[in-house]
Write an enzyme that holds these catalytic residues in place. Sequence first.
Site, PDB file in Angstrom:
ATOM      1  N   LYS A 219      -3.719   4.589  -2.142  1.00 31.52           N
ATOM      2  CA  LYS A 219      -4.755   5.286  -1.406  1.00 31.52           C
ATOM      3  C   LYS A 219      -5.096   6.594  -2.120  1.00 31.52           C
ATOM      4  O   LYS A 219      -4.218   7.427  -2.378  1.00 31.52           O
ATOM      5  CB  LYS A 219      -4.290   5.586   0.024  1.00 31.52           C
ATOM      6  CG  LYS A 219      -4.164   4.358   0.908  1.00 31.52           C
ATOM      7  CD  LYS A 219      -5.526   3.791   1.271  1.00 31.52           C
ATOM      8  CE  LYS A 219      -5.420   2.679   2.293  1.00 31.52           C
ATOM      9  NZ  LYS A 219      -6.746   2.152   2.681  1.00 31.52           N
TER      10      LYS A 219
ATOM     11  N   ASP B  91      -7.777   2.498  -3.671  1.00 35.98           N
ATOM     12  CA  ASP B  91      -8.741   2.521  -2.572  1.00 35.98           C
ATOM     13  C   ASP B  91      -9.109   3.971  -2.304  1.00 35.98           C
ATOM     14  O   ASP B  91      -8.271   4.760  -1.863  1.00 35.98           O
ATOM     15  CB  ASP B  91      -8.127   1.882  -1.327  1.00 35.98           C
ATOM     16  CG  ASP B  91      -9.111   1.789  -0.172  1.00 35.98           C
ATOM     17  OD1 ASP B  91     -10.276   2.206  -0.333  1.00 35.98           O
ATOM     18  OD2 ASP B  91      -8.714   1.294   0.899  1.00 35.98           O
TER      19      ASP B  91
ATOM     20  N   THR C 236       0.805  -1.211   0.000  1.00 32.81           N
ATOM     21  CA  THR C 236       0.000   0.000   0.000  1.00 32.81           C
ATOM     22  C   THR C 236       0.840   1.264   0.000  1.00 32.81           C
ATOM     23  O   THR C 236       1.766   1.413   0.809  1.00 32.81           O
ATOM     24  CB  THR C 236      -0.936   0.012   1.221  1.00 32.81           C
ATOM     25  OG1 THR C 236      -1.728  -1.181   1.219  1.00 32.81           O
ATOM     26  CG2 THR C 236      -1.855   1.224   1.185  1.00 32.81           C
TER      27      THR C 236
ATOM     28  N   LYS D 142     -12.426  -8.635   5.548  1.00 31.77           N
ATOM     29  CA  LYS D 142     -11.447  -8.280   6.578  1.00 31.77           C
ATOM     30  C   LYS D 142     -11.905  -8.881   7.897  1.00 31.77           C
ATOM     31  O   LYS D 142     -13.078  -8.763   8.270  1.00 31.77           O
ATOM     32  CB  LYS D 142     -11.322  -6.758   6.739  1.00 31.77           C
ATOM     33  CG  LYS D 142     -10.642  -6.033   5.593  1.00 31.77           C
ATOM     34  CD  LYS D 142     -10.593  -4.539   5.867  1.00 31.77           C
ATOM     35  CE  LYS D 142      -9.890  -3.786   4.741  1.00 31.77           C
ATOM     36  NZ  LYS D 142      -9.960  -2.308   4.950  1.00 31.77           N
TER      37      LYS D 142
ATOM     38  N   CYS E 109      -6.866  -6.097   5.146  1.00 36.81           N
ATOM     39  CA  CYS E 109      -6.449  -6.041   6.539  1.00 36.81           C
ATOM     40  C   CYS E 109      -6.412  -4.595   6.998  1.00 36.81           C
ATOM     41  O   CYS E 109      -6.367  -3.670   6.193  1.00 36.81           O
ATOM     42  CB  CYS E 109      -5.073  -6.679   6.728  1.00 36.81           C
ATOM     43  SG  CYS E 109      -3.709  -5.757   5.966  1.00 36.81           S
TER      44      CYS E 109
ATOM     45  N   GLU F 180     -11.599   0.324  -4.898  1.00 37.66           N
ATOM     46  CA  GLU F 180     -12.244  -0.041  -3.638  1.00 37.66           C
ATOM     47  C   GLU F 180     -13.066   1.121  -3.113  1.00 37.66           C
ATOM     48  O   GLU F 180     -12.580   2.254  -3.037  1.00 37.66           O
ATOM     49  CB  GLU F 180     -11.157  -0.363  -2.600  1.00 37.66           C
ATOM     50  CG  GLU F 180     -11.090  -1.777  -2.124  1.00 37.66           C
ATOM     51  CD  GLU F 180     -10.064  -1.908  -1.012  1.00 37.66           C
ATOM     52  OE1 GLU F 180     -10.479  -2.038   0.161  1.00 37.66           O
ATOM     53  OE2 GLU F 180      -8.866  -1.878  -1.317  1.00 37.66           O
TER      54      GLU F 180
ATOM     55  N   ASP G 148      -4.442  -8.396   0.060  1.00 33.45           N
ATOM     56  CA  ASP G 148      -3.806  -7.184   0.595  1.00 33.45           C
ATOM     57  C   ASP G 148      -3.537  -7.417   2.080  1.00 33.45           C
ATOM     58  O   ASP G 148      -4.294  -6.989   2.943  1.00 33.45           O
ATOM     59  CB  ASP G 148      -4.723  -5.981   0.380  1.00 33.45           C
ATOM     60  CG  ASP G 148      -4.158  -4.700   0.993  1.00 33.45           C
ATOM     61  OD1 ASP G 148      -2.922  -4.618   1.148  1.00 33.45           O
ATOM     62  OD2 ASP G 148      -4.958  -3.801   1.318  1.00 33.45           O
TER      63      ASP G 148
END
Length: 321
Positions: free
Chosen positions: A144, A169, A119, A240, A268, A195, A290
């Site tokens: 992100k 995401d 990430t 998750k 996670c 996401e 992930d």
Amino acid sequence: MTITVRPDVFRLREAFKISRGSRTEAKVITVRITRDGHTGQGECVPYARYDETLESVAAEIEALPQDISRAALQDALAPGAARNAVDCALWDLEAKLAGKPAWALAGLEAPQPCLTAFTLSWDTPEVMEMQARKHSKRPLLKTKLGGEGDVARIEAVRRGAPDARIIVDANEGWTPELYTELAPVLVRLGVELVEQPLPASADDALVALERPLPVCADESCHDRASLPALKGKYDVVNVKLDKTGGLTEALALKQAARSEGYDLMMGCMVGSSLAMAPALLVAQGMRFVDLDGPLLLAEDRDPPMMFDDAVIHPAPRELWG
């Protein structure tokens, strides 16, 4: 049987940012359950997005009967961080008492190593390009995003990592208008997945929007009870443990979502190897994985899970399961 609860803090290698804020530490709850000379352990990450704190999660766990079973736990606590830590600790304890690995007790095949995303934090385009260049040899990057300026951010990431696979995401940070603007850009840049582009409370708008690349439900999906509301909006479900409330429900959600035609992603929170160990059992065979939490830490459990570049390996039995 005795249940003990302890907050633990793990320093991060560097500040981890999403559009909602940043952190320099991973604050987790560690649960240990002891019976007949054996101790099982589990970890959860309380998440402010779901009104969870270290104190509130610890209080939920401490209120449980000391002899609670895994079956009774599913009704005693709602899906969330508290149930996750206890559920995973009970799985670990059961494995130790039975002298068998947790995957065998769950009726699963032996887990195999999995390729995990890495990430990249939300930041300015310039910083994100530097992050992407630093990690450009990793085969799968998760970026992100989360608002205005995201076109420049994702273009910067692609410049920095021209050969990597990319998923993004948005952390509920877009409007329908911004999604419509960004989706063609993401497709052009070869992004494979987005996401949670819209807030969970406003994701009905996805029904009327074209989805030129797969859209994944994260904050909109917690457990099996979430599935009916996802129809017509999402193509992928992010599982998750801290949302499902543990390994027990995560395995059930995986099966139910797959039977309804969804692709799957294993995600996670930012936690230690103890949180990733049970998650890897669920991640088997998923399209996207992930589980990079330990890669973001400056310190970890002993013994930790092993990473071979971008591949996460099953946990040592001394850690979990």
